[in-house]
Design a protein around this motif. Structure first.
Motif, PDB file in Angstrom:
ATOM      1  N   LEU A   1       0.843  -1.195   0.000  1.00 54.63           N
ATOM      2  CA  LEU A   1       0.000   0.000   0.000  1.00 54.63           C
ATOM      3  C   LEU A   1       0.876   1.242   0.000  1.00 54.63           C
ATOM      4  O   LEU A   1       1.629   1.483   0.944  1.00 54.63           O
ATOM      5  N   VAL A   2       0.780   2.026  -1.059  1.00 57.58           N
ATOM      6  CA  VAL A   2       1.590   3.234  -1.229  1.00 57.58           C
ATOM      7  C   VAL A   2       0.625   4.406  -1.332  1.00 57.58           C
ATOM      8  O   VAL A   2      -0.104   4.540  -2.306  1.00 57.58           O
ATOM      9  N   ARG A   3       0.631   5.241  -0.297  1.00 58.26           N
ATOM     10  CA  ARG A   3      -0.330   6.345  -0.232  1.00 58.26           C
ATOM     11  C   ARG A   3       0.209   7.670  -0.752  1.00 58.26           C
ATOM     12  O   ARG A   3      -0.557   8.565  -1.073  1.00 58.26           O
ATOM     13  N   SER A   4       1.535   7.803  -0.814  1.00 60.92           N
ATOM     14  CA  SER A   4       2.122   9.060  -1.291  1.00 60.92           C
ATOM     15  C   SER A   4       3.557   8.813  -1.729  1.00 60.92           C
ATOM     16  O   SER A   4       4.097   7.719  -1.533  1.00 60.92           O
ATOM     17  N   VAL A   5       4.181   9.854  -2.290  1.00 63.40           N
ATOM     18  CA  VAL A   5       5.579   9.734  -2.702  1.00 63.40           C
ATOM     19  C   VAL A   5       6.479   9.388  -1.523  1.00 63.40           C
ATOM     20  O   VAL A   5       7.537   8.792  -1.716  1.00 63.40           O
ATOM     21  N   ASP A   6       6.076   9.723  -0.317  1.00 67.75           N
ATOM     22  CA  ASP A   6       6.869   9.393   0.869  1.00 67.75           C
ATOM     23  C   ASP A   6       6.989   7.882   1.076  1.00 67.75           C
ATOM     24  O   ASP A   6       7.902   7.423   1.754  1.00 67.75           O
ATOM     25  N   ASP A   7       6.072   7.101   0.496  1.00 68.46           N
ATOM     26  CA  ASP A   7       6.079   5.646   0.640  1.00 68.46           C
ATOM     27  C   ASP A   7       6.801   4.938  -0.501  1.00 68.46           C
ATOM     28  O   ASP A   7       6.888   3.703  -0.490  1.00 68.46           O
ATOM     29  N   PHE A   8       7.315   5.653  -1.486  1.00 68.01           N
ATOM     30  CA  PHE A   8       7.948   5.012  -2.645  1.00 68.01           C
ATOM     31  C   PHE A   8       9.029   4.010  -2.242  1.00 68.01           C
ATOM     32  O   PHE A   8       9.154   2.956  -2.850  1.00 68.01           O
ATOM     33  N   GLY A   9       9.809   4.319  -1.233  1.00 69.58           N
ATOM     34  CA  GLY A   9      10.915   3.464  -0.809  1.00 69.58           C
ATOM     35  C   GLY A   9      10.478   2.128  -0.224  1.00 69.58           C
ATOM     36  O   GLY A   9      11.295   1.221  -0.082  1.00 69.58           O
ATOM     37  N   ARG A  10       9.201   1.980   0.079  1.00 75.22           N
ATOM     38  CA  ARG A  10       8.687   0.723   0.637  1.00 75.22           C
ATOM     39  C   ARG A  10       8.483  -0.353  -0.428  1.00 75.22           C
ATOM     40  O   ARG A  10       8.438  -1.526  -0.123  1.00 75.22           O
ATOM     41  N   LEU A  11       8.336   0.057  -1.694  1.00 72.23           N
ATOM     42  CA  LEU A  11       8.062  -0.895  -2.763  1.00 72.23           C
ATOM     43  C   LEU A  11       9.320  -1.672  -3.118  1.00 72.23           C
ATOM     44  O   LEU A  11      10.376  -1.086  -3.341  1.00 72.23           O
ATOM     45  N   ARG A  12       9.192  -2.992  -3.173  1.00 72.13           N
ATOM     46  CA  ARG A  12      10.306  -3.885  -3.516  1.00 72.13           C
ATOM     47  C   ARG A  12       9.976  -4.620  -4.814  1.00 72.13           C
ATOM     48  O   ARG A  12       8.806  -4.787  -5.152  1.00 72.13           O
ATOM     49  N   PRO A  13      10.994  -5.094  -5.530  1.00 69.10           N
ATOM     50  CA  PRO A  13      10.720  -5.854  -6.753  1.00 69.10           C
ATOM     51  C   PRO A  13       9.769  -7.020  -6.472  1.00 69.10           C
ATOM     52  O   PRO A  13       9.936  -7.753  -5.499  1.00 69.10           O
ATOM     53  N   GLY A  14       8.754  -7.151  -7.316  1.00 69.59           N
ATOM     54  CA  GLY A  14       7.786  -8.233  -7.164  1.00 69.59           C
ATOM     55  C   GLY A  14       6.569  -7.888  -6.337  1.00 69.59           C
ATOM     56  O   GLY A  14       5.619  -8.664  -6.261  1.00 69.59           O
ATOM     57  N   ASP A  15       6.555  -6.713  -5.704  1.00 72.86           N
ATOM     58  CA  ASP A  15       5.379  -6.270  -4.939  1.00 72.86           C
ATOM     59  C   ASP A  15       4.262  -5.859  -5.896  1.00 72.86           C
ATOM     60  O   ASP A  15       4.514  -5.460  -7.031  1.00 72.86           O
ATOM     61  N   VAL A  16       3.038  -5.932  -5.399  1.00 70.71           N
ATOM     62  CA  VAL A  16       1.879  -5.408  -6.118  1.00 70.71           C
ATOM     63  C   VAL A  16       1.628  -3.996  -5.597  1.00 70.71           C
ATOM     64  O   VAL A  16       1.325  -3.815  -4.412  1.00 70.71           O
TER      65      VAL A  16
END
Length: 113
Positions: A25-40
């Motif tokens: 779950l990415v709510r804003s640009v501040d969360d971009f770093g949470r996404l890893r390869p293979g995530d939805v």
């Protein structure tokens, strides 16, 4: 645009294919770093600033949009499944939970192990 089962949602089938991965779950640009390869990637909407995330994501799920939305077009270009217009996806899906995204049917459901 309603829940299809606990933890599942439907929306507009925007880019074909089927994949399994953890919902991020990415709510804003501040969360971009949470996404890893293979995530939805699950978010409200996307715009050009979000484009680099499409190269990491296994699939895209947005709460808004249609076939001509940014998320749909870029997902098709990247050849990854996408479901857009999946109302309440951010509240119905659990961060980190495995999901199955079917971009041909427009469904997002919980994955079984």
């Amino acid at each position: 645009m309603t829940a299809v089962e606990p933890g599942g949602v439907t929306g507009v089938p925007a880019s074909p294919g089927r994949t399994v991965g953890p919902a991020r779950l990415v709510r804003s640009v501040d969360d971009f770093g949470r996404l890893r390869p293979g995530d939805v990637l699950v978010c409200r909407t996307t715009d050009p600033a979000w484009t680099p995330l499409f190269h990491l994501a296994a699939a895209i799920v947005t709460e808004t949009g249609g076939l001509l939305s940014h998320a749909a077009i870029v997902a098709r270009e990247c050849r990854i499944p996408a479901v857009v217009g999946a109302a309440e996806a951010l509240s119905l899906l659990e961060d980190g939970a495995p999901v199955v995204v079917d971009g041909s049917l427009g469904t997002v459901t919980g994955a079984t192990r």
